[in-house]
Design a protein around this motif. Structure first.
Motif, mmCIF file in Angstrom:
data_model
loop_
_atom_site.group_PDB
_atom_site.id
_atom_site.type_symbol
_atom_site.label_atom_id
_atom_site.label_comp_id
_atom_site.label_asym_id
_atom_site.label_seq_id
_atom_site.Cartn_x
_atom_site.Cartn_y
_atom_site.Cartn_z
ATOM 1 N N LYS A 94 0.848 -1.082 -0.106
ATOM 2 C CA LYS A 94 0.023 0.109 0.113
ATOM 3 C C LYS A 94 0.577 1.417 -0.011
ATOM 4 C CE LYS A 94 -4.368 1.416 2.058
ATOM 5 N NZ LYS A 94 -5.395 0.924 3.145
ATOM 6 N N GLY A 95 0.658 2.183 -0.999
ATOM 7 C CA GLY A 95 1.379 3.367 -1.185
ATOM 8 C C GLY A 95 2.772 3.171 -1.504
ATOM 9 N N ARG A 96 3.252 2.008 -2.023
ATOM 10 C CA ARG A 96 4.539 1.963 -2.287
ATOM 11 C C ARG A 96 4.880 1.196 -3.583
ATOM 12 N NH1 ARG A 96 5.799 -0.996 2.556
ATOM 13 N NH2 ARG A 96 7.068 -2.097 1.206
ATOM 14 N N ALA A 97 3.971 1.075 -4.427
ATOM 15 C CA ALA A 97 3.986 0.209 -5.634
ATOM 16 C C ALA A 97 3.347 1.009 -7.039
ATOM 17 C CB ALA A 97 3.452 -1.306 -5.361
ATOM 18 N N GLY A 98 3.654 0.304 -8.001
ATOM 19 C CA GLY A 98 3.098 1.096 -9.183
ATOM 20 C C GLY A 98 2.531 0.031 -9.986
ATOM 21 N N ILE A 99 1.692 0.121 -10.936
ATOM 22 C CA ILE A 99 1.099 -0.621 -11.983
ATOM 23 C C ILE A 99 1.393 -0.118 -13.459
ATOM 24 C CG2 ILE A 99 -0.915 -2.030 -12.842
ATOM 25 C CD1 ILE A 99 -1.989 -1.154 -9.962
ATOM 26 N N VAL A 100 1.709 -0.823 -14.259
ATOM 27 C CA VAL A 100 1.852 -0.474 -15.779
ATOM 28 C C VAL A 100 0.915 -1.155 -16.399
ATOM 29 C CG1 VAL A 100 3.077 -0.278 -17.861
ATOM 30 C CG2 VAL A 100 4.292 0.375 -15.741
ATOM 31 N N PHE A 101 -0.222 -0.491 -16.825
ATOM 32 C CA PHE A 101 -1.370 -1.347 -17.182
ATOM 33 C C PHE A 101 -1.281 -1.333 -18.977
ATOM 34 C CE2 PHE A 101 -5.691 -2.095 -19.325
ATOM 35 C CZ PHE A 101 -6.109 -2.943 -18.160
ATOM 36 N N ARG A 102 -1.059 -2.566 -19.494
ATOM 37 C CA ARG A 102 -0.603 -2.779 -20.545
ATOM 38 C C ARG A 102 -1.875 -3.314 -21.469
ATOM 39 N NH1 ARG A 102 5.298 -5.561 -20.789
ATOM 40 N NH2 ARG A 102 3.853 -7.468 -19.722
ATOM 41 N N HIS A 103 -1.911 -4.756 -21.273
ATOM 42 C CA HIS A 103 -3.097 -5.358 -21.996
ATOM 43 C C HIS A 103 -3.502 -4.843 -23.552
ATOM 44 C CE1 HIS A 103 -3.992 -7.218 -18.397
ATOM 45 N NE2 HIS A 103 -4.952 -8.076 -18.888
ATOM 46 N N TYR A 104 -2.334 -4.954 -24.426
ATOM 47 C CA TYR A 104 -2.186 -4.314 -25.604
ATOM 48 C C TYR A 104 -3.178 -4.978 -26.434
ATOM 49 C CZ TYR A 104 2.439 -2.311 -24.095
ATOM 50 O OH TYR A 104 3.224 -1.602 -23.477
ATOM 51 N N ALA A 108 -6.411 0.600 -7.255
ATOM 52 C CA ALA A 108 -5.299 1.159 -7.147
ATOM 53 C C ALA A 108 -5.285 2.503 -6.348
ATOM 54 C CB ALA A 108 -4.415 1.828 -8.661
ATOM 55 N N ARG A 109 -6.391 3.184 -6.637
ATOM 56 C CA ARG A 109 -6.570 4.450 -5.857
ATOM 57 C C ARG A 109 -6.898 4.257 -4.348
ATOM 58 N NH1 ARG A 109 -4.570 6.165 -9.246
ATOM 59 N NH2 ARG A 109 -5.239 7.439 -11.045
ATOM 60 N N ARG A 110 -7.585 3.014 -3.956
ATOM 61 C CA ARG A 110 -7.913 2.512 -2.771
ATOM 62 C C ARG A 110 -6.658 2.179 -1.871
ATOM 63 N NH1 ARG A 110 -11.687 -2.053 -3.132
ATOM 64 N NH2 ARG A 110 -12.674 -0.570 -4.615
ATOM 65 N N ARG A 111 -5.749 1.714 -2.783
ATOM 66 C CA ARG A 111 -4.464 1.337 -2.046
ATOM 67 C C ARG A 111 -3.208 2.360 -2.330
ATOM 68 N NH1 ARG A 111 -4.156 -3.083 -0.294
ATOM 69 N NH2 ARG A 111 -1.930 -3.446 -0.480
ATOM 70 N N ARG A 112 -3.519 3.455 -2.936
ATOM 71 C CA ARG A 112 -2.698 4.599 -2.981
ATOM 72 C C ARG A 112 -1.238 3.887 -3.907
ATOM 73 N NH1 ARG A 112 -2.735 4.671 2.340
ATOM 74 N NH2 ARG A 112 -0.718 4.538 2.458
ATOM 75 N N LEU A 113 -1.731 3.443 -4.890
ATOM 76 C CA LEU A 113 -0.910 2.756 -6.164
ATOM 77 C C LEU A 113 -0.506 3.861 -7.320
ATOM 78 C CD1 LEU A 113 -1.829 -1.016 -6.030
ATOM 79 C CD2 LEU A 113 -0.138 0.241 -4.423
ATOM 80 N N VAL A 114 0.556 3.953 -7.737
ATOM 81 C CA VAL A 114 0.580 4.673 -8.839
ATOM 82 C C VAL A 114 0.184 3.802 -10.229
ATOM 83 C CG1 VAL A 114 2.177 5.852 -10.369
ATOM 84 C CG2 VAL A 114 2.396 5.982 -8.137
ATOM 85 N N LEU A 115 -0.692 4.369 -10.974
ATOM 86 C CA LEU A 115 -1.029 3.564 -12.184
ATOM 87 C C LEU A 115 -0.863 4.169 -13.496
ATOM 88 C CD1 LEU A 115 -2.717 1.356 -13.380
ATOM 89 C CD2 LEU A 115 -4.955 2.613 -13.031
ATOM 90 N N LEU A 116 -0.193 3.622 -14.356
ATOM 91 C CA LEU A 116 0.277 4.159 -15.696
ATOM 92 C C LEU A 116 -0.241 3.259 -16.743
ATOM 93 C CD1 LEU A 116 4.111 4.515 -15.317
ATOM 94 C CD2 LEU A 116 2.599 6.015 -14.536
ATOM 95 N N LEU A 117 -0.756 3.969 -17.740
ATOM 96 C CA LEU A 117 -1.533 3.279 -18.934
ATOM 97 C C LEU A 117 -0.491 3.142 -20.085
ATOM 98 C CD1 LEU A 117 -4.039 2.056 -20.269
ATOM 99 C CD2 LEU A 117 -4.568 4.344 -20.854
ATOM 100 N N ALA A 118 -0.126 2.202 -20.602
ATOM 101 C CA ALA A 118 0.610 1.809 -21.891
ATOM 102 C C ALA A 118 -0.058 2.469 -22.894
ATOM 103 C CB ALA A 118 0.923 0.415 -21.942
ATOM 104 N N GLY A 119 0.585 3.179 -23.723
ATOM 105 C CA GLY A 119 -0.030 3.978 -24.778
ATOM 106 C C GLY A 119 0.141 5.283 -24.977
#
Length: 187
Positions: A34-44, A62-73
């Motif tokens: 929580k609050g220390r990880a990120g996600i790169v959402f690919r699913h191309y 991700a918002r609930r867990r305070r995670l950084v979320l990047l979208l591939a594209g």
């Protein structure tokens, strides 16, 4: 983003992949620190509406867990989908601050990331991976040489597991990213 933000970036990143069932993906997101990880959402390869629906599910978690979320594209889609940033070669900027990550497999791509003003770099593949069977890997020495070519945070990707954390610091990685290494259970 400036160097003073370097410490605020997550050091653990989950890369999404169609090979992983949605339930397993969401369980992995829920296990991230929580609050220390990120996600790169690919699913191309996932079609438009299904991709957006899954992204929204991941985004809420991700918002609930305070995670950084990047979208591939591209940056415009990432902004419209309310991601924290985008992962890819698009170098345009939008009005609100967003993180920009890029992938690098060689010196040419490291230099392109510098020109593209990327905030962080995913250097890969460090080790062999299930997602790219038979593909060559950098190994520690070549990874370290690439990591020295940039002044932005470098995340090691490709066959990386939680047990590699200590070794990664020694070769210039600021953190790590994985699919199987995080979906499989441990963080």
């Amino acid at each position: 983003m400036t160097r003073r933000h370097r410490k605020k970036l997550p050091t653990i990143w989950l890369m999404t992949d169609e090979r992983v069932a949605d339930a397993a993906l969401l369980a992995a997101v829920a296990r991230l620190p929580k609050g220390r990880a990120g996600i790169v959402f690919r699913h191309y390869k996932t079609e438009g509406k299904a991709r957006r629906t899954l992204f929204e599910t991941v985004r809420v978690l991700a918002r609930r867990r305070r995670l950084v979320l990047l979208l591939a594209g591209d940056v415009l889609t990432a902004a419209a989908w309310r991601a924290d940033g985008w992962h890819g070669r698009d170098t345009r900027r939008v009005a609100r601050p967003m993180l920009h990550s890029m992938a690098a497999h060689d010196v040419r791509e490291v230099l392109a990331a510098r020109r593209g003003r990327a905030d962080l770099l995913f250097v890969s593949p460090l080790f062999p991976t299930r997602s790219h069977p038979g593909a060559g890997c950098l190994g520690r020495a070549r990874f370290a040489a690439l990591a020295r070519q940039t002044d932005v945070p470098v995340m090691a990707l490709g066959g990386v597991k939680p047990g590699h954390r200590r070794m990664l610091r020694g070769i210039g990685a600021d953190g790590w990213a994985a699919i199987d290494g995080l979906v499989g259970g441990g963080v």
